[in-house]
Scaffold this active site. Structure first.
Site, PDB file in Angstrom:
ATOM      1  N   HIS A 227      59.860 -75.077  53.839  1.00 36.45           N
ATOM      2  CA  HIS A 227      61.038 -74.424  54.390  1.00 36.45           C
ATOM      3  C   HIS A 227      62.302 -74.741  53.591  1.00 36.45           C
ATOM      4  CE1 HIS A 227      63.514 -71.977  56.790  1.00 36.45           C
ATOM      5  NE2 HIS A 227      64.368 -72.977  56.725  1.00 36.45           N
ATOM      6  N   TYR A 231      65.594 -72.530  51.157  1.00 36.46           N
ATOM      7  CA  TYR A 231      67.043 -72.732  51.034  1.00 36.46           C
ATOM      8  C   TYR A 231      67.424 -73.216  49.636  1.00 36.46           C
ATOM      9  CZ  TYR A 231      67.169 -71.855  56.001  1.00 36.46           C
ATOM     10  OH  TYR A 231      67.040 -71.260  57.224  1.00 36.46           O
ATOM     11  N   HIS A 378      59.165 -59.696  54.666  1.00 37.48           N
ATOM     12  CA  HIS A 378      60.307 -60.600  54.921  1.00 37.48           C
ATOM     13  C   HIS A 378      60.688 -61.362  53.660  1.00 37.48           C
ATOM     14  CE1 HIS A 378      62.701 -63.894  56.531  1.00 37.48           C
ATOM     15  NE2 HIS A 378      61.788 -64.763  56.144  1.00 37.48           N
ATOM     16  N   PHE A 379      59.693 -61.918  52.968  1.00 34.83           N
ATOM     17  CA  PHE A 379      60.143 -62.745  51.848  1.00 34.83           C
ATOM     18  C   PHE A 379      60.446 -61.930  50.595  1.00 34.83           C
ATOM     19  CE2 PHE A 379      55.464 -63.933  51.403  1.00 34.83           C
ATOM     20  CZ  PHE A 379      55.259 -63.425  50.132  1.00 34.83           C
ATOM     21  N   HIS A 380      59.985 -60.682  50.556  1.00 29.66           N
ATOM     22  CA  HIS A 380      60.423 -59.886  49.406  1.00 29.66           C
ATOM     23  C   HIS A 380      61.868 -59.424  49.550  1.00 29.66           C
ATOM     24  CE1 HIS A 380      56.248 -59.850  47.952  1.00 29.66           C
ATOM     25  NE2 HIS A 380      56.823 -59.634  46.789  1.00 29.66           N
ATOM     26  N   ARG A 443      48.017 -60.106  55.292  1.00 31.51           N
ATOM     27  CA  ARG A 443      48.489 -60.434  53.950  1.00 31.51           C
ATOM     28  C   ARG A 443      47.331 -61.060  53.175  1.00 31.51           C
ATOM     29  NH1 ARG A 443      52.336 -65.856  54.545  1.00 31.51           N
ATOM     30  NH2 ARG A 443      52.378 -65.657  52.287  1.00 31.51           N
ATOM     31  N   ARG A 444      47.508 -61.191  51.884  1.00 27.75           N
ATOM     32  CA  ARG A 444      46.577 -61.909  51.024  1.00 27.75           C
ATOM     33  C   ARG A 444      45.130 -61.421  51.135  1.00 27.75           C
ATOM     34  NH1 ARG A 444      48.918 -68.117  51.697  1.00 27.75           N
ATOM     35  NH2 ARG A 444      50.393 -67.868  50.021  1.00 27.75           N
TER      36      ARG A 444
HETATM   37 FE1  HAS Z   1      61.867 -66.981  56.051  1.00 31.50          FE
HETATM   38  C1  HAS Z   1      58.416 -67.039  56.225  1.00 31.50           C
HETATM   39  C2  HAS Z   1      62.076 -67.771  59.357  1.00 31.50           C
HETATM   40  C3  HAS Z   1      65.321 -67.144  55.825  1.00 31.50           C
HETATM   41  C4  HAS Z   1      61.634 -66.957  52.632  1.00 31.50           C
HETATM   42  N1  HAS Z   1      60.334 -66.973  54.699  1.00 31.50           N
HETATM   43  C5  HAS Z   1      58.978 -66.986  54.978  1.00 31.50           C
HETATM   44  C6  HAS Z   1      58.232 -66.986  53.751  1.00 31.50           C
HETATM   45  C7  HAS Z   1      59.154 -67.002  52.734  1.00 31.50           C
HETATM   46  C8  HAS Z   1      60.461 -66.993  53.344  1.00 31.50           C
HETATM   47  C9  HAS Z   1      58.852 -67.057  51.250  1.00 31.50           C
HETATM   48  O1  HAS Z   1      60.202 -68.820  61.537  1.00 31.50           O
HETATM   49  C10 HAS Z   1      56.707 -66.923  53.636  1.00 31.50           C
HETATM   50  C11 HAS Z   1      56.066 -68.239  53.403  1.00 31.50           C
HETATM   51  C12 HAS Z   1      54.585 -68.053  53.263  1.00 31.50           C
HETATM   52  O2  HAS Z   1      54.136 -67.695  52.147  1.00 31.50           O
HETATM   53  O3  HAS Z   1      53.872 -68.177  54.255  1.00 31.50           O
HETATM   54  N2  HAS Z   1      63.412 -67.324  57.365  1.00 31.50           N
HETATM   55  C13 HAS Z   1      63.276 -67.620  58.665  1.00 31.50           C
HETATM   56  C14 HAS Z   1      64.600 -67.786  59.281  1.00 31.50           C
HETATM   57  C15 HAS Z   1      65.510 -67.612  58.273  1.00 31.50           C
HETATM   58  C16 HAS Z   1      64.754 -67.341  57.075  1.00 31.50           C
HETATM   59  C17 HAS Z   1      64.891 -68.104  60.706  1.00 31.50           C
HETATM   60  N3  HAS Z   1      63.214 -67.011  54.535  1.00 31.50           N
HETATM   61  C18 HAS Z   1      64.581 -67.092  54.653  1.00 31.50           C
HETATM   62  C19 HAS Z   1      65.176 -67.110  53.349  1.00 31.50           C
HETATM   63  C20 HAS Z   1      64.135 -67.063  52.452  1.00 31.50           C
HETATM   64  C21 HAS Z   1      62.915 -67.002  53.210  1.00 31.50           C
HETATM   65  C22 HAS Z   1      66.645 -67.215  53.085  1.00 31.50           C
HETATM   66  C23 HAS Z   1      64.147 -67.077  50.967  1.00 31.50           C
HETATM   67  C24 HAS Z   1      65.199 -67.124  50.208  1.00 31.50           C
HETATM   68  N4  HAS Z   1      60.529 -67.298  57.511  1.00 31.50           N
HETATM   69  C25 HAS Z   1      60.816 -67.659  58.790  1.00 31.50           C
HETATM   70  C26 HAS Z   1      59.553 -67.929  59.514  1.00 31.50           C
HETATM   71  C27 HAS Z   1      58.513 -67.720  58.620  1.00 31.50           C
HETATM   72  C28 HAS Z   1      59.149 -67.335  57.378  1.00 31.50           C
HETATM   73  C29 HAS Z   1      59.380 -68.340  60.899  1.00 31.50           C
HETATM   74  C30 HAS Z   1      57.004 -67.900  58.887  1.00 31.50           C
HETATM   75  C31 HAS Z   1      56.353 -66.611  59.213  1.00 31.50           C
HETATM   76  C32 HAS Z   1      54.856 -66.773  59.359  1.00 31.50           C
HETATM   77  O4  HAS Z   1      54.361 -66.651  60.484  1.00 31.50           O
HETATM   78  O5  HAS Z   1      54.164 -67.057  58.364  1.00 31.50           O
HETATM   79  C33 HAS Z   1      67.021 -67.745  58.406  1.00 31.50           C
HETATM   80  O6  HAS Z   1      67.499 -68.709  57.489  1.00 31.50           O
HETATM   81  C34 HAS Z   1      67.727 -66.438  58.247  1.00 31.50           C
HETATM   82  C35 HAS Z   1      69.213 -66.527  58.578  1.00 31.50           C
HETATM   83  C36 HAS Z   1      69.977 -65.375  57.991  1.00 31.50           C
HETATM   84  C37 HAS Z   1      70.825 -64.570  58.632  1.00 31.50           C
HETATM   85  C38 HAS Z   1      71.469 -63.415  57.892  1.00 31.50           C
HETATM   86  C39 HAS Z   1      72.945 -63.623  57.583  1.00 31.50           C
HETATM   87  C40 HAS Z   1      73.456 -62.502  56.739  1.00 31.50           C
HETATM   88  C41 HAS Z   1      74.195 -62.633  55.607  1.00 31.50           C
HETATM   89  C42 HAS Z   1      74.588 -61.403  54.816  1.00 31.50           C
HETATM   90  C43 HAS Z   1      75.951 -60.898  55.158  1.00 31.50           C
HETATM   91  C44 HAS Z   1      76.259 -59.617  54.451  1.00 31.50           C
HETATM   92  C45 HAS Z   1      77.469 -59.297  53.913  1.00 31.50           C
HETATM   93  C46 HAS Z   1      77.629 -57.983  53.253  1.00 31.50           C
HETATM   94  C47 HAS Z   1      78.625 -60.223  53.958  1.00 31.50           C
HETATM   95  C48 HAS Z   1      71.123 -64.721  60.071  1.00 31.50           C
HETATM   96  C49 HAS Z   1      74.651 -63.961  55.107  1.00 31.50           C
HETATM   97  C50 HAS Z   1      78.481 -57.062  54.095  1.00 31.50           C
HETATM   98  C51 HAS Z   1      79.171 -56.039  53.296  1.00 31.50           C
HETATM   99  C52 HAS Z   1      79.457 -54.779  53.679  1.00 31.50           C
HETATM  100  C53 HAS Z   1      80.188 -53.861  52.755  1.00 31.50           C
HETATM  101  C54 HAS Z   1      79.009 -54.234  54.972  1.00 31.50           C
HETATM  102 CU    CU Z   2      60.808 -71.307  56.926  1.00 25.41          CU
END
Ligand code: HAS
Ligand code: CU
Length: 568
Positions: A227, A231, A378-380, A443-444
């Site tokens: 995890h 980050y 999700h991760f792509h 997957r996989r």
């Molecule tokens: Fe995830 C699985 C939960 C974030 C990557 N994640 C994965 C895997 C990868 C990955 C690689 O709880 C697969 C691993 C594997 O091979 O099995 N993930 C989360 C949660 C977050 C999260 C709660 N993940 C990421 C990030 C990754 C990433 C970042 C890579 C860089 N993830 C999971 C969970 C799994 C999981 C489970 C397991 C699933 C399973 O069953 O296998 C949080 O950190 C996300 C918080 C983010 C936000 C979004 C904030 C938005 C922002 C953009 C603002 C936009 C602006 C533009 C300012 C709440 C900051 C506006 C402009 C205008 C002009 C409108």
């Molecule tokens: Cu995670």
């Protein structure tokens, strides 16, 4: 794009530039090879091509995952961080320089040996390499070597920062350096878990010692690392958003303190969350899953702070330029500048990516999506777009800066097209993956119709999403990647030298410079992080060791090769 000509650019120290560029060469070569493996496994999964004898789906998937998720990202991050540290905190001392190069060479040895075993088909264990899948033992030795190389490089960065602090007593460090320290501490603390499982569990097991491996413990140690790993990818992208983007859009950062707070929160909260990848695994008490899921939701905070900061930065910069109305600032953003467009599209993708993460982390919904293509979707869009597009956006100015070349208007246009192609390809591919996941596609797994089962056939024929549209998206992404790699070599070796591209680094913030000094009291953050790690992991891990399940025998590469021959 004209800045290079108009301003006298202060370049990053030549030696530091070489160090950063060495990392970039490995990063972009891995990007190319990893993308070739990616597009081939995608096409074969959809049944559009048949792989030649001697190459199998899992081999390609392993190469794709390892080269892109682990190799491209890490080398890019190290290169970017060395360059940024040199730019904002002065050139590296010769000692730190030596250390950084030693780290680099050790990483390269680890990478090359691990890649060789993947190519030989002796490490078809995917990028998570969890037991009981077993690779050639030397593959794991190579991984351990790679981790040690990472630590040495991280030490060089930390020493550079702390030496600066000593020479500038009482001063607050530049934001870039502060963020590097937070990232590297997170990286060192998390890779310790990885090193423990590789060195004490997996290597002895792969060499045939003992009677089987405690899979539950090994996976837990993997996800203790896995995890924070996500980050470790995200934080450098945030570094670019916080320190580079404000300058590129001609404004200032909303608040320096808020940015630092977000990074401290990542360092504190990222570790005891690994169970959200293991929610469907038996053997972990639901209470501990609950604790880690609750903590997962707290880790959303630094990303929400970042979203707020970015909106505020854009709006304030736009208003300074005379924008009116609620959303007038949107029009003031430099959409045609690839240095902005690519990271900005990355940010937009992070809105659904983050929402998807919250779905994943919710125990009940995880039961629906776990091990399906949804997770791959999700991760792509998180690492594969938010992070990667930001890195591409950085590459367009950083590479010519480091090599003393110009980012021409023509190259900028090329970058805009490459970014838009990525966006289109990724929308097709990731939307398809999310929907297919909800339709139950795992997957996989290589091409199969499960004996023409109607549900499985639907994955190939559904109008909105099917394996074919997913691989068409993959092909578009592949074209975009080839463009990026060609762009990289052009910028590194052939672009004109009509003035150096600027290293856009934001100075000051709209909210002043009143930054709490205790933010840099790293000892406190490390101690608190360790307390949280113990709170989240100590009891369940003791339980896993004391009530260890029977050790698992290996499914090793020799057996895999035989079974594949047999299945053919
Ligand atoms: Fe995830 C699985 C939960 C974030 C990557 N994640 C994965 C895997 C990868 C990955 C690689 O709880 C697969 C691993 C594997 O091979 O099995 N993930 C989360 C949660 C977050 C999260 C709660 N993940 C990421 C990030 C990754 C990433 C970042 C890579 C860089 N993830 C999971 C969970 C799994 C999981 C489970 C397991 C699933 C399973 O069953 O296998 C949080 O950190 C996300 C918080 C983010 C936000 C979004 C904030 C938005 C922002 C953009 C603002 C936009 C602006 C533009 C300012 C709440 C900051 C506006 C402009 C205008 C002009 C409108
Ligand atoms: Cu995670």
């Amino acid at each position: 794009m004209k800045e290079g000509i108009l301003e006298k650019v202060v370049r990053v120290d030549q030696n530091d530039s070489k160090l950063a560029m060495a990392h970039m060469y490995v990063a972009f070569l891995s990007l190319l090879i990893g993308a070739i493996a990616g597009v081939l496994q995608g096409l074969s999964r959809a049944g559009l091509i048949t792989l030649p004898a001697g190459i199998n789906y899992y081999q390609l998937l392993t190469a794709h995952g390892v080269l892109l998720a682990l190799v491209f990202t890490t080398y890019f991050i190290y290169g970017f961080y060395y360059a940024g540290l040199s730019k904002t905190m002065g050139s590296f001392s010769s000692q730190n320089h030596k250390l950084a190069w030693i780290g680099f060479y050790i990483m390269v040895i680890g990478t090359a040996v691990a890649a060789a075993f993947i190519i030989l088909g002796q490490a078809n264990v995917l990028y998570t390499f969890y037991p009981p899948l077993q690779a050639n033992p030397f593959f794991y030795v190579a991984l351990a070597v790679y981790v040690v190389g990472n630590w040495i490089g991280a030490t060089a960065m930390l020493r550079h920062y702390f030496e600066w602090k000593k020479e500038n007593k009482g001063e607050i460090s530049p934001l870039f350096g502060f963020m590097v320290v937070a990232t590297m501490l997170l990286w060192i603390i998390s890779t310790i878990g990885l090193a423990i499982t590789i060195i004490f569990q997996i290597i002895p097991w792969a060499f045939g010692a003992g009677d089987g491996i405690n899979i539950l413990l090994s996976r837990t140690l993997f996800w203790y690392f896995g995890h924070p790993l996500v980050y470790f990818w995200l934080m450098p992208a945030y570094v670019a958003w916080y320190t580079i983007i404000p300058k590129v859009i001609g404004g200032k950062l909303f608040s320096d303190s808020l940015a630092r707070l977000a990074f401290i929160l990542f360092l504190l909260l990222s570790f005891p969350l690994g169970f959200h990848h293991q929610l469907m695994e038996p053997g972990i008490e639901s209470f501990w899953k609950f604790v880690q899921v609750a903590l997962t939701f707290t880790t959303v905070t630094p990303s929400l702070l970042t979203a707020f900061s970015m909106f505020a930065t854009f709006e304030l910069a736009g208003r300074e330029k005379g924008s009116r109305g609620l959303f007038g600032w949107v029009r003031k953003l430099p959409w045609g500048d690839v240095r902005f467009l690519a990271p900005m599209l990355g940010m937009l993708f992070f809105i659904p990516a983050g929402a998807g993460g919250i779905v994943n982390a919710s125990h009940q919904m995880n039961a629906v999506v776990h091990n399906t293509l949804w997770v791959v979707g999700h991760f792509h869009i998180s690492v594969g777009t938010t992070v990667v597009l930001t890195f591409f956006g950085v590459a367009y100015w950083l590479i010519p800066h480091l090599t003393g070349r110009t980012l021409t208007a023509k190259m900028n246009k090329f970058g805009v097209i490459q970014t838009l192609l990525w966006t289109v390809g990724m929308i097709l591919m990731s939307a398809g993956m999310h929907i297919l996941g909800l339709m139950g596609a795992p997957r996989r797994t290589g091409y199969t119709t499960y004996g023409d089962h109607p549900t499985a056939l639907e994955w190939f024929t559904n109008f909105f999403a099917n394996h074919v549209t997913v691989s068409v998206g993959g092909v578009i992404l592949f074209i975009s990647t080839v463009m990026m790699v060609a762009g990289f070599f052009h910028l590194a070796l052939f672009a004109p030298r009509q003035g150096t591209a600027t290293f856009p680094i934001s100075d000051g913030s709209y909210n002043g410079t009143n930054i709490p000094a205790f933010f840099e009291n790293w000892r406190i953050w490390i101690i608190l992080a360790i307390v949280l790690i113990l709170a989240g992991y100590l009891i369940p891990v003791i339980d896993m060791v004391r009530n260890a399940p029977p050790g698992a025998p290996p499914i090793n590469w020799v057996i895999q090769q035989f079974s594949m021959l047999y299945l053919k």
